[in-house]
Design a protein around this motif. Structure first.
Motif, PDB file in Angstrom:
ATOM      1  N   SER A 272       0.834  -1.201   0.000  1.00 29.38           N
ATOM      2  CA  SER A 272       0.000   0.000   0.000  1.00 29.38           C
ATOM      3  C   SER A 272       0.867   1.249   0.000  1.00 29.38           C
ATOM      4  CB  SER A 272      -0.909   0.020   1.235  1.00 29.38           C
ATOM      5  OG  SER A 272      -1.735  -1.125   1.269  1.00 29.38           O
ATOM      6  N   TYR A 273       0.353   2.286  -0.638  1.00 19.92           N
ATOM      7  CA  TYR A 273       1.032   3.580  -0.683  1.00 19.92           C
ATOM      8  C   TYR A 273       0.180   4.614   0.049  1.00 19.92           C
ATOM      9  CZ  TYR A 273       4.169   1.764  -4.317  1.00 19.92           C
ATOM     10  OH  TYR A 273       5.101   1.034  -5.016  1.00 19.92           O
ATOM     11  N   TYR A 274       0.859   5.471   0.821  1.00 14.90           N
ATOM     12  CA  TYR A 274       0.158   6.501   1.574  1.00 14.90           C
ATOM     13  C   TYR A 274       0.822   7.860   1.360  1.00 14.90           C
ATOM     14  CZ  TYR A 274      -1.865   2.558   4.115  1.00 14.90           C
ATOM     15  OH  TYR A 274      -2.516   1.399   4.441  1.00 14.90           O
ATOM     16  N   LYS A 275      -0.003   8.871   1.205  1.00 16.74           N
ATOM     17  CA  LYS A 275       0.488  10.245   1.169  1.00 16.74           C
ATOM     18  C   LYS A 275       0.459  10.768   2.593  1.00 16.74           C
ATOM     19  CE  LYS A 275      -0.415  14.759  -0.951  1.00 16.74           C
ATOM     20  NZ  LYS A 275      -1.305  15.512  -1.886  1.00 16.74           N
ATOM     21  N   VAL A 276       1.619  11.156   3.109  1.00 15.60           N
ATOM     22  CA  VAL A 276       1.700  11.574   4.504  1.00 15.60           C
ATOM     23  C   VAL A 276       2.373  12.938   4.613  1.00 15.60           C
ATOM     24  CG1 VAL A 276       1.760   9.204   5.373  1.00 15.60           C
ATOM     25  CG2 VAL A 276       3.900  10.378   4.833  1.00 15.60           C
ATOM     26  N   SER A 277       2.164  13.577   5.737  1.00  9.56           N
ATOM     27  CA  SER A 277       2.781  14.875   5.996  1.00  9.56           C
ATOM     28  C   SER A 277       4.129  14.680   6.674  1.00  9.56           C
ATOM     29  CB  SER A 277       1.875  15.723   6.891  1.00  9.56           C
ATOM     30  OG  SER A 277       1.849  15.188   8.202  1.00  9.56           O
ATOM     31  N   ASP A 278       4.879  15.747   6.792  1.00 11.85           N
ATOM     32  CA  ASP A 278       6.180  15.672   7.451  1.00 11.85           C
ATOM     33  C   ASP A 278       6.060  15.455   8.955  1.00 11.85           C
ATOM     34  OD1 ASP A 278       7.808  15.935   5.211  1.00 11.85           O
ATOM     35  OD2 ASP A 278       7.686  18.118   5.227  1.00 11.85           O
ATOM     36  N   SER A 279       4.843  15.536   9.483  1.00 16.40           N
ATOM     37  CA  SER A 279       4.655  15.363  10.924  1.00 16.40           C
ATOM     38  C   SER A 279       4.421  13.905  11.315  1.00 16.40           C
ATOM     39  CB  SER A 279       3.470  16.213  11.401  1.00 16.40           C
ATOM     40  OG  SER A 279       2.265  15.780  10.787  1.00 16.40           O
ATOM     41  N   VAL A 280       4.296  13.023  10.328  1.00  9.78           N
ATOM     42  CA  VAL A 280       4.042  11.608  10.609  1.00  9.78           C
ATOM     43  C   VAL A 280       5.308  10.936  11.131  1.00  9.78           C
ATOM     44  CG1 VAL A 280       3.463   9.389   9.558  1.00  9.78           C
ATOM     45  CG2 VAL A 280       2.189  11.437   8.928  1.00  9.78           C
ATOM     46  N   TYR A 281       5.175  10.124  12.177  1.00  8.38           N
ATOM     47  CA  TYR A 281       6.276   9.378  12.781  1.00  8.38           C
ATOM     48  C   TYR A 281       7.482  10.285  13.057  1.00  8.38           C
ATOM     49  CZ  TYR A 281       3.331   5.924  10.509  1.00  8.38           C
ATOM     50  OH  TYR A 281       2.259   5.207  10.067  1.00  8.38           O
ATOM     51  N   PRO A 282       7.297  11.338  13.856  1.00 11.10           N
ATOM     52  CA  PRO A 282       8.356  12.334  14.069  1.00 11.10           C
ATOM     53  C   PRO A 282       9.633  11.763  14.660  1.00 11.10           C
ATOM     54  CG  PRO A 282       6.607  12.579  15.693  1.00 11.10           C
ATOM     55  CD  PRO A 282       6.095  11.639  14.650  1.00 11.10           C
ATOM     56  N   ASP A 283       9.529  10.770  15.562  1.00  5.92           N
ATOM     57  CA  ASP A 283      10.738  10.234  16.182  1.00  5.92           C
ATOM     58  C   ASP A 283      11.589   9.466  15.177  1.00  5.92           C
ATOM     59  OD1 ASP A 283      10.465  10.878  19.164  1.00  5.92           O
ATOM     60  OD2 ASP A 283       8.523  10.019  18.696  1.00  5.92           O
ATOM     61  N   VAL A 284      10.927   8.708  14.300  1.00  7.13           N
ATOM     62  CA  VAL A 284      11.659   7.978  13.262  1.00  7.13           C
ATOM     63  C   VAL A 284      12.320   8.962  12.304  1.00  7.13           C
ATOM     64  CG1 VAL A 284      11.452   6.366  11.331  1.00  7.13           C
ATOM     65  CG2 VAL A 284      10.138   5.990  13.421  1.00  7.13           C
ATOM     66  N   ARG A 285      11.579   9.974  11.903  1.00 12.25           N
ATOM     67  CA  ARG A 285      12.122  10.975  10.979  1.00 12.25           C
ATOM     68  C   ARG A 285      13.301  11.718  11.600  1.00 12.25           C
ATOM     69  NH1 ARG A 285       9.563  12.962   6.784  1.00 12.25           N
ATOM     70  NH2 ARG A 285      10.225  15.060   7.348  1.00 12.25           N
ATOM     71  N   GLU A 286      13.161  12.096  12.866  1.00 10.73           N
ATOM     72  CA  GLU A 286      14.243  12.812  13.535  1.00 10.73           C
ATOM     73  C   GLU A 286      15.504  11.960  13.601  1.00 10.73           C
ATOM     74  OE1 GLU A 286      14.664  16.009  14.942  1.00 10.73           O
ATOM     75  OE2 GLU A 286      13.010  16.292  13.545  1.00 10.73           O
ATOM     76  N   GLU A 287      15.322  10.675  13.899  1.00  9.46           N
ATOM     77  CA  GLU A 287      16.470   9.772  13.963  1.00  9.46           C
ATOM     78  C   GLU A 287      17.164   9.679  12.613  1.00  9.46           C
ATOM     79  OE1 GLU A 287      17.467   5.040  14.740  1.00  9.46           O
ATOM     80  OE2 GLU A 287      15.543   5.878  15.372  1.00  9.46           O
ATOM     81  N   MET A 288      16.375   9.570  11.529  1.00  9.91           N
ATOM     82  CA  MET A 288      16.949   9.470  10.195  1.00  9.91           C
ATOM     83  C   MET A 288      17.686  10.745   9.802  1.00  9.91           C
ATOM     84  SD  MET A 288      16.445   6.519   9.099  1.00  9.91           S
ATOM     85  CE  MET A 288      15.658   5.218  10.021  1.00  9.91           C
ATOM     86  N   VAL A 289      17.065  11.878  10.042  1.00  9.04           N
ATOM     87  CA  VAL A 289      17.676  13.152   9.673  1.00  9.04           C
ATOM     88  C   VAL A 289      18.984  13.357  10.433  1.00  9.04           C
ATOM     89  CG1 VAL A 289      17.426  15.657   9.787  1.00  9.04           C
ATOM     90  CG2 VAL A 289      15.522  14.248   8.990  1.00  9.04           C
ATOM     91  N   THR A 290      18.962  13.089  11.731  1.00  9.55           N
ATOM     92  CA  THR A 290      20.162  13.262  12.551  1.00  9.55           C
ATOM     93  C   THR A 290      21.274  12.319  12.117  1.00  9.55           C
ATOM     94  OG1 THR A 290      18.859  13.968  14.461  1.00  9.55           O
ATOM     95  CG2 THR A 290      21.082  13.148  14.894  1.00  9.55           C
ATOM     96  N   ARG A 291      20.917  11.064  11.891  1.00 11.78           N
ATOM     97  CA  ARG A 291      21.915  10.056  11.537  1.00 11.78           C
ATOM     98  C   ARG A 291      22.612  10.389  10.225  1.00 11.78           C
ATOM     99  NH1 ARG A 291      19.668   4.165  11.406  1.00 11.78           N
ATOM    100  NH2 ARG A 291      19.460   4.690  13.620  1.00 11.78           N
ATOM    101  N   TYR A 292      21.845  10.757   9.212  1.00 12.57           N
ATOM    102  CA  TYR A 292      22.459  10.968   7.908  1.00 12.57           C
ATOM    103  C   TYR A 292      23.035  12.356   7.730  1.00 12.57           C
ATOM    104  CZ  TYR A 292      20.951   6.374   7.239  1.00 12.57           C
ATOM    105  OH  TYR A 292      20.804   5.030   7.418  1.00 12.57           O
ATOM    106  N   SER A 293      22.591  13.286   8.533  1.00 19.73           N
ATOM    107  CA  SER A 293      23.262  14.574   8.583  1.00 19.73           C
ATOM    108  C   SER A 293      24.688  14.373   9.088  1.00 19.73           C
ATOM    109  CB  SER A 293      22.500  15.528   9.510  1.00 19.73           C
ATOM    110  OG  SER A 293      23.238  16.704   9.723  1.00 19.73           O
ATOM    111  N   ARG A 294      24.819  13.515  10.102  1.00 24.75           N
ATOM    112  CA  ARG A 294      26.132  13.230  10.682  1.00 24.75           C
ATOM    113  C   ARG A 294      26.990  12.385   9.744  1.00 24.75           C
ATOM    114  NH1 ARG A 294      24.340  11.059  14.834  1.00 24.75           N
ATOM    115  NH2 ARG A 294      24.456   8.871  14.205  1.00 24.75           N
ATOM    116  N   GLU A 295      26.419  11.316   9.189  1.00 30.25           N
ATOM    117  CA  GLU A 295      27.202  10.397   8.371  1.00 30.25           C
ATOM    118  C   GLU A 295      27.645  11.008   7.049  1.00 30.25           C
ATOM    119  OE1 GLU A 295      25.433   6.609   7.845  1.00 30.25           O
ATOM    120  OE2 GLU A 295      25.325   6.164   9.996  1.00 30.25           O
ATOM    121  N   LEU A 296      26.819  11.882   6.474  1.00 28.44           N
ATOM    122  CA  LEU A 296      27.162  12.481   5.185  1.00 28.44           C
ATOM    123  C   LEU A 296      27.852  13.827   5.325  1.00 28.44           C
ATOM    124  CD1 LEU A 296      23.955  11.578   3.169  1.00 28.44           C
ATOM    125  CD2 LEU A 296      26.193  10.504   3.017  1.00 28.44           C
TER     126      LEU A 296
END
Length: 213
Positions: free
Chosen positions: A85-109
């Motif tokens: 299934s595909y879902y259109k979601v806002s940037d506010s969905v699953y904020p903790d997961v998104r924050e973890e991803m943004v932080t991790r790849y900001s650091r790694e890249l």
């Protein structure tokens, strides 16, 4: 291009790190919740006609010179179905997961957080009653992409992990880039040959071998 690279990397890590698997849960607004509660499906489930880039991608797969079994396998990994299934979601969905991803790849890249753009994340269900069901969450940046070929490339990237769950990040990125080049140059024999050679060797070896037996 930098943003595209980052989201694809983030999407891969999301699938591999098992953030939503195991016995853990998530913090939502500071309160712990189980995975089942946190993963209440968004209301904006998309039909095929509502997914930008999907028609281009599907038509391109149909045009490939592949054995029917292999072609069907690829299309199952792409098309919406009872288990995808595909879902259109806002940037506010699953904020903790998104924050973890943004932080991790900001650091790694080695880039600032405001350079990280998330296009999509895929969640694979492991509960016995729904095992293997996949939910693809498409974020606003995906819909803001200006080229249909870019949107098709993002969708193809998400499907590649279903075709080969143990693929390396380099394999997925290389194949996705070759597909996008072919999508943008459909009459180029070189673009077609380069994509097909890599795709069949690295993602469809088993399917093509079965078709030849």
């Amino acid at each position: 291009m930098l943003s595209l690279l980052i989201i694809l990397l983030a999407s891969v890590s999301f699938a591999w790190t098992g953030v939503w698997n195991g016995g853990g849960g998530l913090l939502v607004d500071g309160a712990p919740v189980t995975v089942g509660s946190a993963l209440e499906k968004p209301k904006d489930k998309l039909q095929a006609a509502q997914i930008p880039g999907l028609a281009l991608l599907v038509n391109s797969i149909h045009s490939l010179n592949l054995p029917e079994e292999a072609k069907s396998e690829v299309l199952r990994a792409i098309n919406p179905s009872a288990v995808r299934s595909y879902y259109k979601v806002s940037d506010s969905v699953y904020p903790d997961v998104r924050e973890e991803m943004v932080t991790r790849y900001s650091r790694e890249l080695g880039v600032s957080r405001d350079q990280v753009a998330l296009f999509a994340l895929t969640y694979t269900e492991n509960h016995p009653s729904q095992k293997g069901e996949r939910s693809v969450f498409l974020f606003p940046h995906f819909f803001a992409l200006k080229k249909e070929s870019e949107q098709a490339a993002v969708l193809f990237h998400e499907a590649l992990w279903q075709l080969k769950s143990f693929a390396t990040y380099q394999e997925v990125i290389r194949c996705e880039a070759l597909m996008q080049k072919y999508l943008e140059n459909p009459k180029s024999r070189e673009a077609y040959f380069n994509f097909m050679t890599y795709f069949m060797k690295n993602f469809l070896a088993n399917a093509t071998q079965k078709a030849g037996t």
